[in-house]
Design an enzyme around this catalytic site. Structure first.
Site, PDB file in Angstrom:
ATOM      1  N   SER A   1      30.066  31.027  49.138  1.00  0.00           N
ATOM      2  CA  SER A   1      29.957  32.320  48.343  1.00  0.00           C
ATOM      3  C   SER A   1      28.599  32.148  47.852  1.00  0.00           C
ATOM      4  O   SER A   1      28.248  33.114  47.045  1.00  0.00           O
ATOM      5  CB  SER A   1      31.007  32.149  47.050  1.00  0.00           C
ATOM      6  OG  SER A   1      30.787  31.169  46.363  1.00  0.00           O
TER       7      SER A   1
ATOM      8  N   HIS B   1      28.881  29.709  40.577  1.00  0.00           N
ATOM      9  CA  HIS B   1      28.567  30.925  40.870  1.00  0.00           C
ATOM     10  C   HIS B   1      27.391  31.368  39.892  1.00  0.00           C
ATOM     11  O   HIS B   1      27.295  30.666  38.626  1.00  0.00           O
ATOM     12  CB  HIS B   1      29.608  31.997  40.623  1.00  0.00           C
ATOM     13  CG  HIS B   1      30.630  32.050  41.973  1.00  0.00           C
ATOM     14  ND1 HIS B   1      31.640  32.790  41.805  1.00  0.00           N
ATOM     15  CD2 HIS B   1      30.220  31.533  42.976  1.00  0.00           C
ATOM     16  CE1 HIS B   1      32.230  32.864  42.957  1.00  0.00           C
ATOM     17  NE2 HIS B   1      31.461  31.984  43.767  1.00  0.00           N
TER      18      HIS B   1
ATOM     19  N   ASP C   1      33.520  37.936  39.775  1.00  0.00           N
ATOM     20  CA  ASP C   1      34.602  37.016  39.678  1.00  0.00           C
ATOM     21  C   ASP C   1      35.958  37.105  38.930  1.00  0.00           C
ATOM     22  O   ASP C   1      36.826  36.362  38.763  1.00  0.00           O
ATOM     23  CB  ASP C   1      34.303  35.589  39.299  1.00  0.00           C
ATOM     24  CG  ASP C   1      32.974  35.052  40.048  1.00  0.00           C
ATOM     25  OD1 ASP C   1      33.142  35.374  41.353  1.00  0.00           O
ATOM     26  OD2 ASP C   1      32.455  34.363  39.746  1.00  0.00           O
TER      27      ASP C   1
END
Length: 179
Positions: free
Chosen positions: A56, A96, A122
């Site tokens: 990701s 992230h 998210d």
């Protein structure tokens, strides 16, 4: 060398040799734990080293990259910074990038994250009803990395038989190379 031979070797060890082997192993484990705790204190992070488990964050980080984290409370969260956070109800931390900051009048800051390789933010990963993260959710901030070094961890978690094979090989190695 088969398992029966290995047990025969252990049986032939005198008490002193066996205790020496157990103490040596204990010292190795204790040293590793001390180093880990020391890193926790120095970095301010409950988990100073993590492995990237998904794609990701590509191209910034790839699956298997080993990240080094810090989490100093006095440093403000910034847009663009890569954070590792834990969400209630999920055991595995997520790596992230901070996408947006939301500063309230009382001085508290909340933020929104997104994986570089993901098409949406998210919010779908957060706890039910949670729209923003806060500093208490942060495990650490990425400060450096070693590419693909964490693949060993991923392989051992995805293929438990491989983990057993590695441990067996280490056991044989110790028995064959003891003094």
């Amino acid at each position: 060398m088969d398992v029966g031979t290995m047990f025969d070797d252990v049986k032939r060890m005198n008490k002193r040799q066996f205790i020496y082997q157990v103490l040596s192993f204990g010292m190795i484990v204790t040293s590793a734990l001390m180093i880990w705790k020391g890193l926790m204190v120095v970095t301010g992070s409950e988990s100073p080293i993590v492995v990237v488990l998904s794609g990701s964050m590509e191209p910034a980080f790839h699956r298997g990259d080993l990240l080094f984290l810090t989490n100093y409370p006095e440093e403000p969260i910034r847009v663009g910074e890569i954070v590792v956070f834990k969400v209630e109800g999920r055991d595995i931390p997520i790596v992230h990038r901070v996408l947006k900051l939301h500063e309230k009048e009382n001085g508290t800051v909340s933020f929104l994250t997104k994986g570089d390789n993901n098409s949406v933010d998210d919010r779908g990963l957060y706890a039910p009803g949670q729209l923003w993260l806060t500093k208490k959710d942060v495990v650490g901030r990425a400060r450096g990395f070693l590419p693909y070094v964490g693949m060993v961890t991923i392989i051992m978690n995805e293929y438990p038989k491989f983990k057993i094979a590695v441990l067996a090989c280490l056991g044989f190695y110790v028995l064959l190379h003891r003094e």
